[in-house]
Design a protein around this motif. Structure first.
Motif, PDB file in Angstrom:
ATOM      1  N   HIS A  57       0.849  -1.194   0.000  1.00 55.77           N
ATOM      2  CA  HIS A  57       0.000   0.000   0.000  1.00 55.77           C
ATOM      3  C   HIS A  57       0.882   1.241   0.000  1.00 55.77           C
ATOM      4  CE1 HIS A  57      -3.380  -2.498   0.635  1.00 55.77           C
ATOM      5  NE2 HIS A  57      -3.349  -2.576   1.944  1.00 55.77           N
ATOM      6  N   VAL A  58       0.379   2.313  -0.612  1.00 56.17           N
ATOM      7  CA  VAL A  58       1.088   3.593  -0.599  1.00 56.17           C
ATOM      8  C   VAL A  58       0.949   4.192   0.794  1.00 56.17           C
ATOM      9  CG1 VAL A  58       1.119   5.935  -1.543  1.00 56.17           C
ATOM     10  CG2 VAL A  58       0.737   3.978  -3.055  1.00 56.17           C
ATOM     11  N   GLY A  59       2.062   4.681   1.342  1.00 56.39           N
ATOM     12  CA  GLY A  59       2.070   5.238   2.686  1.00 56.39           C
ATOM     13  C   GLY A  59       2.062   6.750   2.727  1.00 56.39           C
ATOM     14  N   GLN A  60       2.107   7.260   3.937  1.00 53.64           N
ATOM     15  CA  GLN A  60       2.020   8.691   4.188  1.00 53.64           C
ATOM     16  C   GLN A  60       3.166   9.469   3.532  1.00 53.64           C
ATOM     17  OE1 GLN A  60       2.022   9.687   8.345  1.00 53.64           O
ATOM     18  NE2 GLN A  60       1.314  11.761   7.976  1.00 53.64           N
ATOM     19  N   THR A  61       4.364   8.927   3.510  1.00 58.82           N
ATOM     20  CA  THR A  61       5.509   9.645   2.935  1.00 58.82           C
ATOM     21  C   THR A  61       5.289   9.940   1.459  1.00 58.82           C
ATOM     22  OG1 THR A  61       7.009   8.632   4.526  1.00 58.82           O
ATOM     23  CG2 THR A  61       8.000   9.566   2.552  1.00 58.82           C
ATOM     24  N   ALA A  62       4.869   8.952   0.694  1.00 58.80           N
ATOM     25  CA  ALA A  62       4.641   9.146  -0.747  1.00 58.80           C
ATOM     26  C   ALA A  62       3.521  10.155  -0.992  1.00 58.80           C
ATOM     27  CB  ALA A  62       4.310   7.820  -1.408  1.00 58.80           C
ATOM     28  N   PHE A  80      -3.858  10.690  -7.186  1.00 59.97           N
ATOM     29  CA  PHE A  80      -2.889   9.652  -6.837  1.00 59.97           C
ATOM     30  C   PHE A  80      -3.587   8.312  -7.031  1.00 59.97           C
ATOM     31  CE2 PHE A  80       1.046   9.433  -4.014  1.00 59.97           C
ATOM     32  CZ  PHE A  80       1.391   8.168  -4.441  1.00 59.97           C
ATOM     33  N   LEU A  81      -3.105   7.527  -7.979  1.00 65.63           N
ATOM     34  CA  LEU A  81      -3.681   6.219  -8.278  1.00 65.63           C
ATOM     35  C   LEU A  81      -2.752   5.126  -7.771  1.00 65.63           C
ATOM     36  CD1 LEU A  81      -4.795   6.874 -11.967  1.00 65.63           C
ATOM     37  CD2 LEU A  81      -6.257   6.818  -9.934  1.00 65.63           C
ATOM     38  N   SER A  82      -3.320   4.125  -7.101  1.00 71.35           N
ATOM     39  CA  SER A  82      -2.545   2.997  -6.601  1.00 71.35           C
ATOM     40  C   SER A  82      -3.341   1.720  -6.813  1.00 71.35           C
ATOM     41  CB  SER A  82      -2.229   3.172  -5.123  1.00 71.35           C
ATOM     42  OG  SER A  82      -1.660   1.989  -4.595  1.00 71.35           O
ATOM     43  N   THR A  83      -2.730   0.765  -7.510  1.00 67.65           N
ATOM     44  CA  THR A  83      -3.432  -0.493  -7.761  1.00 67.65           C
ATOM     45  C   THR A  83      -3.641  -1.298  -6.481  1.00 67.65           C
ATOM     46  OG1 THR A  83      -1.332  -1.517  -8.348  1.00 67.65           O
ATOM     47  CG2 THR A  83      -2.703  -0.725 -10.152  1.00 67.65           C
ATOM     48  N   TYR A  84      -2.807  -1.076  -5.467  1.00 67.01           N
ATOM     49  CA  TYR A  84      -2.923  -1.850  -4.232  1.00 67.01           C
ATOM     50  C   TYR A  84      -3.440  -1.039  -3.055  1.00 67.01           C
ATOM     51  CZ  TYR A  84      -0.489  -5.371  -6.899  1.00 67.01           C
ATOM     52  OH  TYR A  84      -0.156  -6.287  -7.858  1.00 67.01           O
ATOM     53  N   GLY A  85      -3.893   0.170  -3.288  1.00 66.98           N
ATOM     54  CA  GLY A  85      -4.505   0.959  -2.235  1.00 66.98           C
ATOM     55  C   GLY A  85      -3.515   1.766  -1.426  1.00 66.98           C
ATOM     56  N   PHE A  86      -4.029   2.335  -0.345  1.00 65.43           N
ATOM     57  CA  PHE A  86      -3.284   3.260   0.496  1.00 65.43           C
ATOM     58  C   PHE A  86      -3.359   2.833   1.957  1.00 65.43           C
ATOM     59  CE2 PHE A  86      -4.773   5.402  -3.258  1.00 65.43           C
ATOM     60  CZ  PHE A  86      -3.686   6.158  -3.650  1.00 65.43           C
ATOM     61  N   SER A  88      -3.980   3.504   5.809  1.00 67.96           N
ATOM     62  CA  SER A  88      -4.984   4.396   6.392  1.00 67.96           C
ATOM     63  C   SER A  88      -4.369   5.725   6.825  1.00 67.96           C
ATOM     64  CB  SER A  88      -5.689   3.719   7.560  1.00 67.96           C
ATOM     65  OG  SER A  88      -4.759   3.374   8.574  1.00 67.96           O
ATOM     66  N   ASN A  89      -3.140   5.720   7.336  1.00 72.01           N
ATOM     67  CA  ASN A  89      -2.546   6.981   7.789  1.00 72.01           C
ATOM     68  C   ASN A  89      -2.181   7.904   6.629  1.00 72.01           C
ATOM     69  OD1 ASN A  89      -0.236   5.717   6.776  1.00 72.01           O
ATOM     70  ND2 ASN A  89       1.033   6.238   8.536  1.00 72.01           N
ATOM     71  N   ALA A  90      -2.081   7.371   5.417  1.00 69.88           N
ATOM     72  CA  ALA A  90      -1.717   8.187   4.261  1.00 69.88           C
ATOM     73  C   ALA A  90      -2.799   9.205   3.933  1.00 69.88           C
ATOM     74  CB  ALA A  90      -1.473   7.294   3.050  1.00 69.88           C
ATOM     75  N   LEU A 102      -5.994  17.121  -3.550  1.00 76.45           N
ATOM     76  CA  LEU A 102      -5.441  15.812  -3.867  1.00 76.45           C
ATOM     77  C   LEU A 102      -6.504  14.746  -3.646  1.00 76.45           C
ATOM     78  CD1 LEU A 102      -3.162  13.862  -4.562  1.00 76.45           C
ATOM     79  CD2 LEU A 102      -2.388  14.016  -2.188  1.00 76.45           C
ATOM     80  N   ARG A 103      -6.792  14.003  -4.703  1.00 80.57           N
ATOM     81  CA  ARG A 103      -7.773  12.937  -4.612  1.00 80.57           C
ATOM     82  C   ARG A 103      -7.078  11.602  -4.828  1.00 80.57           C
ATOM     83  NH1 ARG A 103     -13.018  15.084  -4.644  1.00 80.57           N
ATOM     84  NH2 ARG A 103     -13.433  13.006  -3.873  1.00 80.57           N
ATOM     85  N   PHE A 104      -7.745  10.522  -4.414  1.00 78.97           N
ATOM     86  CA  PHE A 104      -7.150   9.195  -4.440  1.00 78.97           C
ATOM     87  C   PHE A 104      -8.046   8.220  -5.185  1.00 78.97           C
ATOM     88  CE2 PHE A 104      -5.727  11.420  -0.715  1.00 78.97           C
ATOM     89  CZ  PHE A 104      -4.369  11.199  -0.712  1.00 78.97           C
ATOM     90  N   GLY A 105      -7.421   7.308  -5.908  1.00 80.52           N
ATOM     91  CA  GLY A 105      -8.154   6.265  -6.595  1.00 80.52           C
ATOM     92  C   GLY A 105      -7.392   4.953  -6.504  1.00 80.52           C
ATOM     93  N   GLU A 106      -8.150   3.892  -6.355  1.00 85.05           N
ATOM     94  CA  GLU A 106      -7.554   2.570  -6.270  1.00 85.05           C
ATOM     95  C   GLU A 106      -7.875   1.795  -7.548  1.00 85.05           C
ATOM     96  OE1 GLU A 106      -9.162   1.282  -2.487  1.00 85.05           O
ATOM     97  OE2 GLU A 106      -7.500   2.249  -1.428  1.00 85.05           O
TER      98      GLU A 106
END
Length: 140
Positions: A57-62, A80-86, A88-90, A102-106
């Motif tokens: 998962h993508v973390g807070q630093t990224a 920010f798109l991540s195939t494996y998600g983020f 929770s703290n990110a 900034l929006r997020f998509g999985e």
């Protein structure tokens, strides 16, 4: 990853954006640069794509690094798109104002963008919304 970046580039162009694919390394913290016009004004959005073979998962630093690029370069926003998600703290550590920029998509958002592109390319879909609404639709 290069294939995913190239497909994302073509997909965003098919959805009404001008899209520029950045180099695969030393990209300044973004993979695709999108521009579009809304209300007679040019808007720029950055897209960062993570598809790590580790399944991590993508973390807070990224997320923080990408948000800093968006803020420092004074653009309209980012996706920010991540195939494996983020992790929770990110996402939870962001303020409401930061979440507007900034929006997020999985994986499901990536699939939706791809399906919309294929429909647009085949002529069976004509968006009734702006490219930005398409970009941020079904994100969090």
């Amino acid at each position: 990853m290069a294939g995913a970046r190239a497909f994302a580039h073509r997909s965003f162009e098919g959805l009404g954006f001008e899209a520029q694919l950045t180099p695969s390394s030393k990209d300044g913290g973004k993979d695709v640069i999108l521009t579009c016009r809304a209300a007679s004004k040019a808007h720029t959005y950055y897209v960062e794509i993570k598809h790590w073979r580790s399944g991590q998962h993508v973390g807070q630093t990224a997320v923080t690094e990408f948000l800093n690029v968006i803020v420092n370069e004074e653009i309209s926003g980012g996706l920010f798109l991540s195939t494996y998600g983020f992790c929770s703290n990110a996402v939870e550590s962001l303020t409401e104002i930061q979440r507007q920029r900034l929006r997020f998509g999985e994986e499901s958002k990536i699939a939706t963008l791809c399906k919309s592109y294929i429909k647009a390319k085949s002529g069976i879909w004509s968006p009734e919304v702006t490219p930005v609404e398409t970009l941020y639709e079904a994100t969090f």
